[in-house]
Design an enzyme around this catalytic site. Structure first.
Site, PDB file in Angstrom:
ATOM      1  N   HIS A 195       0.920  -1.163  -0.058  1.00 51.49           N
ATOM      2  CA  HIS A 195       0.077   0.001   0.109  1.00 51.49           C
ATOM      3  C   HIS A 195       1.069   1.395   0.012  1.00 51.49           C
ATOM      4  CE1 HIS A 195      -3.071  -2.892   1.808  1.00 51.49           C
ATOM      5  NE2 HIS A 195      -3.354  -2.762   0.866  1.00 51.49           N
ATOM      6  N   GLU A 198       2.127   3.777   2.998  1.00 50.43           N
ATOM      7  CA  GLU A 198       2.751   3.072   4.137  1.00 50.43           C
ATOM      8  C   GLU A 198       4.196   3.197   4.153  1.00 50.43           C
ATOM      9  OE1 GLU A 198       0.592  -0.859   4.559  1.00 50.43           O
ATOM     10  OE2 GLU A 198      -1.246   0.247   4.428  1.00 50.43           O
ATOM     11  N   ARG A 253      -3.305   4.607  -1.836  1.00 48.20           N
ATOM     12  CA  ARG A 253      -2.935   3.183  -1.279  1.00 48.20           C
ATOM     13  C   ARG A 253      -2.982   2.380  -2.515  1.00 48.20           C
ATOM     14  NH1 ARG A 253      -5.299  -0.057   2.953  1.00 48.20           N
ATOM     15  NH2 ARG A 253      -6.508  -1.844   1.955  1.00 48.20           N
ATOM     16  N   HIS A 323       3.135  -4.035   6.653  1.00 52.52           N
ATOM     17  CA  HIS A 323       2.128  -2.999   6.194  1.00 52.52           C
ATOM     18  C   HIS A 323       2.261  -2.088   7.364  1.00 52.52           C
ATOM     19  CE1 HIS A 323      -0.214  -4.672   3.051  1.00 52.52           C
ATOM     20  NE2 HIS A 323       0.429  -5.988   3.608  1.00 52.52           N
ATOM     21  N   GLU A 397       1.657  -5.141  11.050  1.00 55.67           N
ATOM     22  CA  GLU A 397       1.021  -3.703  10.935  1.00 55.67           C
ATOM     23  C   GLU A 397       1.878  -3.135  11.950  1.00 55.67           C
ATOM     24  OE1 GLU A 397      -1.475  -2.305   9.000  1.00 55.67           O
ATOM     25  OE2 GLU A 397      -2.387  -4.059   8.199  1.00 55.67           O
TER      26      GLU A 397
END
Length: 445
Positions: A195, A198, A253, A323, A397
């Site tokens: 993405h 990020e 994104r 991510h 994440e």
């Protein structure tokens, strides 16, 4: 021209020269001030009625969802982070107050936060690997140059290759890191930048390569890992989107592929994999951030990586995708509430990873199946990797939990990457040990 005018002209020329030699991610204009006055709201609906009202409110506005990825995923007592355009902020304030829905403004002027993150740097060390600054964010051109340099200067441990081309024709570069060996070694795949917005992802992939190479001589754990495993590192998966997030839209994104029926561009590269494609948690509308694409592997980036992993699936034992943001370590399943056959081994690996991560700075990560820990999503890379026989499939994440969101300051690159490095080393080290699992049942989904 008088002396004063001449002086002004020379100063202006100096500024132009500096700006041409220094990273100006948006041509010196910082996205043409497009985010001035934009705000990021954190909204917390406390009951089902508020959830429905909030879905309706945000559904009628053009907002950029940061967490979760869309209105359909809003649920009670879970925070909703949304980026709201300056012309809509006053109306949203009034509506939320009228409905008595709990909220606060996290970022009151998004443009200022962007300027804080990227900064107006007077100089940036980035020209050669020995000077390369791993504690700043780098443009795609810089990352590519750095990869060539690492390949040139560390040929004993590094091998650079391309797995294909992006929609806009950019090469999809991968670095293989590991001691050369005659026998087939187990492998770990790590991708970053799926993405575009990020940015901490590509920063980590570069950090991993730097640490692996620099610590090979003195760190016995790293030496063992590189002697016994190969690491495939893809610093920027979504090269077109990442480039676009530097030049035009900081919060882009998706990929940048064109759609023939709609003016909206791009596909969510983490909803485009051939596993329960375009089911729950993915959108079939091209203008949505979670658009699954016209068909599975429609995106050349996804297709190229899937082809490579299929070709090497007997050797690839772990798939890791980086991510942001949420501070979580996720594993399959994403698309359903069910327990994976080798749950005990994967759960143990996740536990060891977050424990190792915590040991650096005391940062806590939640871990568990993606569907229950984060939300249900179909067509994800970890479910695809798992279905294709890769027993350990993880999505990190990274920091933070929303204070900075996608605008994690450069001052936090080092601690974030340092702690994540410990987690990834823990997962990789686990591959060198045996974990008993019901082999007859794996890897059917």
């Amino acid at each position: 021209m008088d002396h004063r005018s001449a002086f002004r002209a020379s100063v202006l020329l100096a500024c132009v020269i500096i700006c041409s030699n220094v990273l100006c991610p948006v041509g010196g204009y910082l996205y043409n001030n497009r985010y001035t006055g934009d705000q990021v709201f954190r909204i917390t609906p406390t009951n089902d009625e508020e959830v429905q009202v909030l879905k309706k409110i945000l559904g009628h506005m053009k907002v950029d969802f940061w967490q979760p990825n869309g209105a359909a995923l809003i649920c009670q007592n879970a925070t909703v982070d949304v980026h709201v355009k300056r012309n809509d902020t006053r109306g949203l304030h009034a509506r939320l107050k009228r409905e008595h829905i709990d909220y606060r403004v996290f970022i009151s002027n998004l443009q200022k936060e962007i300027e804080k993150q990227t900064g107006y740097r007077s100089s940036r060390k980035r020209r050669s690997e020995s000077q390369y600054d791993y504690e700043v964010y780098h443009s795609l051109e810089e990352v590519d140059s750095w990869m060539f340099e690492m390949n040139r200067t560390h040929s004993d441990l590094v091998d650079m290759f391309s797995v294909g081309k992006s929609y806009e024709g950019r090469p999809l570069y991968v670095l293989q890191i590991g001691k050369r060996s005659r026998h087939q070694k187990k492998a770990v795949w790590i991708d970053c930048g799926v993405h575009a917005r990020e940015w901490i992802g590509p920063a980590f992939c570069q950090w991993f390569v730097k640490e692996a190479i620099n610590s090979y001589q003195y760190d016995s754990v790293m030496r063992r890992l590189l002697n016994q495993l190969n690491f495939y590192i893809m610093p920027v998966f979504n090269v077109d989107g990442y480039h676009f997030s530097w030049t035009t839209d900081r919060f882009w994104r998706k990929t940048r592929s064109r759609n023939h029926k709609f003016h909206c561009r791009g596909v969510d590269a983490n909803r485009n994999w051939k596993v329960k494609w375009c089911d729950e948690g993915a959108s079939s509308h091209p203008c949505d951030d979670t658009y699954c694409g016209p068909f599975p592997e429609s995106e050349p980036e996804v297709k190229a990586v899937a082809k490579f992993l299929r070709k090497h699936k007997k050797r690839v034992k772990a798939y890791i995708s980086i991510h942001a943001y949420a501070q979580m370590l996720l594993y399959p399943y994403s698309y359903k509430y069910a327990t994976i056959p080798n749950f005990n081994c994967v759960e143990s690996a996740a536990h060891n990873a977050v424990t190792a991560l915590y040991s650096a700075y005391g940062v806590r990560y939640r871990y568990g199946p993606a569907s229950t820990t984060l939300y249900v999503s179909s067509g994800s890379s970890i479910d695809w990797a798992y279905r294709n026989g890769i027993p350990y499939a993880f999505a990190f994440e990274l920091r933070d939990t929303g204070y900075f969101g996608f605008l994690l300051p450069e001052s936090l690159i080092s601690p974030t990457c340092t702690e994540t490095m410990r987690a990834v080393k823990a997962i990789a080290s686990g591959l060198l040990k045996k974990c008993e699992t019901d082999r007859d049942r794996f890897p059917y989904i």
